[in-house]
Design a protein around this motif. Sequence first.
Motif, PDB file in Angstrom:
ATOM      1  N   UNK A 253       0.851  -1.185   0.000  1.00 35.00           N
ATOM      2  CA  UNK A 253       0.000   0.000   0.000  1.00 35.00           C
ATOM      3  C   UNK A 253       0.888   1.237   0.000  1.00 35.00           C
ATOM      4  N   UNK A 254       0.643   2.143  -0.931  1.00 35.51           N
ATOM      5  CA  UNK A 254       1.383   3.395  -1.013  1.00 35.51           C
ATOM      6  C   UNK A 254       0.771   4.379  -0.013  1.00 35.51           C
ATOM      7  N   UNK A 255       1.523   4.731   0.999  1.00 31.80           N
ATOM      8  CA  UNK A 255       1.003   5.611   2.049  1.00 31.80           C
ATOM      9  C   UNK A 255       0.700   7.018   1.533  1.00 31.80           C
ATOM     10  N   UNK A 256       1.270   7.403   0.410  1.00 37.62           N
ATOM     11  CA  UNK A 256       0.979   8.711  -0.172  1.00 37.62           C
ATOM     12  C   UNK A 256      -0.376   8.746  -0.872  1.00 37.62           C
ATOM     13  N   UNK A 257      -0.919   7.581  -1.177  1.00 38.40           N
ATOM     14  CA  UNK A 257      -2.202   7.508  -1.880  1.00 38.40           C
ATOM     15  C   UNK A 257      -3.337   6.961  -1.030  1.00 38.40           C
ATOM     16  N   UNK A 258      -3.016   6.235   0.032  1.00 34.84           N
ATOM     17  CA  UNK A 258      -4.063   5.614   0.852  1.00 34.84           C
ATOM     18  C   UNK A 258      -4.713   6.626   1.779  1.00 34.84           C
ATOM     19  N   UNK A 259      -6.041   6.722   1.679  1.00 32.88           N
ATOM     20  CA  UNK A 259      -6.817   7.574   2.579  1.00 32.88           C
ATOM     21  C   UNK A 259      -7.716   6.726   3.479  1.00 32.88           C
ATOM     22  N   UNK A 260      -7.440   5.416   3.508  1.00 24.76           N
ATOM     23  CA  UNK A 260      -8.294   4.466   4.236  1.00 24.76           C
ATOM     24  C   UNK A 260      -9.736   4.588   3.746  1.00 24.76           C
ATOM     25  N   UNK A 261      -9.873   4.947   2.488  1.00 26.68           N
ATOM     26  CA  UNK A 261     -11.130   5.117   1.756  1.00 26.68           C
ATOM     27  C   UNK A 261     -11.936   6.346   2.168  1.00 26.68           C
ATOM     28  N   UNK A 262     -11.355   7.221   2.998  1.00 23.21           N
ATOM     29  CA  UNK A 262     -12.009   8.495   3.316  1.00 23.21           C
ATOM     30  C   UNK A 262     -12.249   9.224   1.993  1.00 23.21           C
TER      31      UNK A 262
END
Length: 81
Positions: free
Chosen positions: A33-42
Amino acid sequence: MSLTITEECIYCDVCRPACPNKAISAGNEYYEIDSNLCTECIGHYDVPQCQQVCPVDCIPLLPEFAETKEKLWEKFVRITE
């Protein structure tokens, strides 16, 4: 971002297309998972979709890396502009 994919990943490719931000990609041994792109689906869903579809429950939330909902929302706005 507090989501991570653990070594229990069976490389089934169910999580990758479920991610609305395209934050999941194939790693050498399991998905990442790319932490720069993951919003936890927010901004898209109420709960992380990768967790919902994972057949082996290998995508835990790690509280020590938690971001506030405000930070996740700011990330969502930044990546969708």
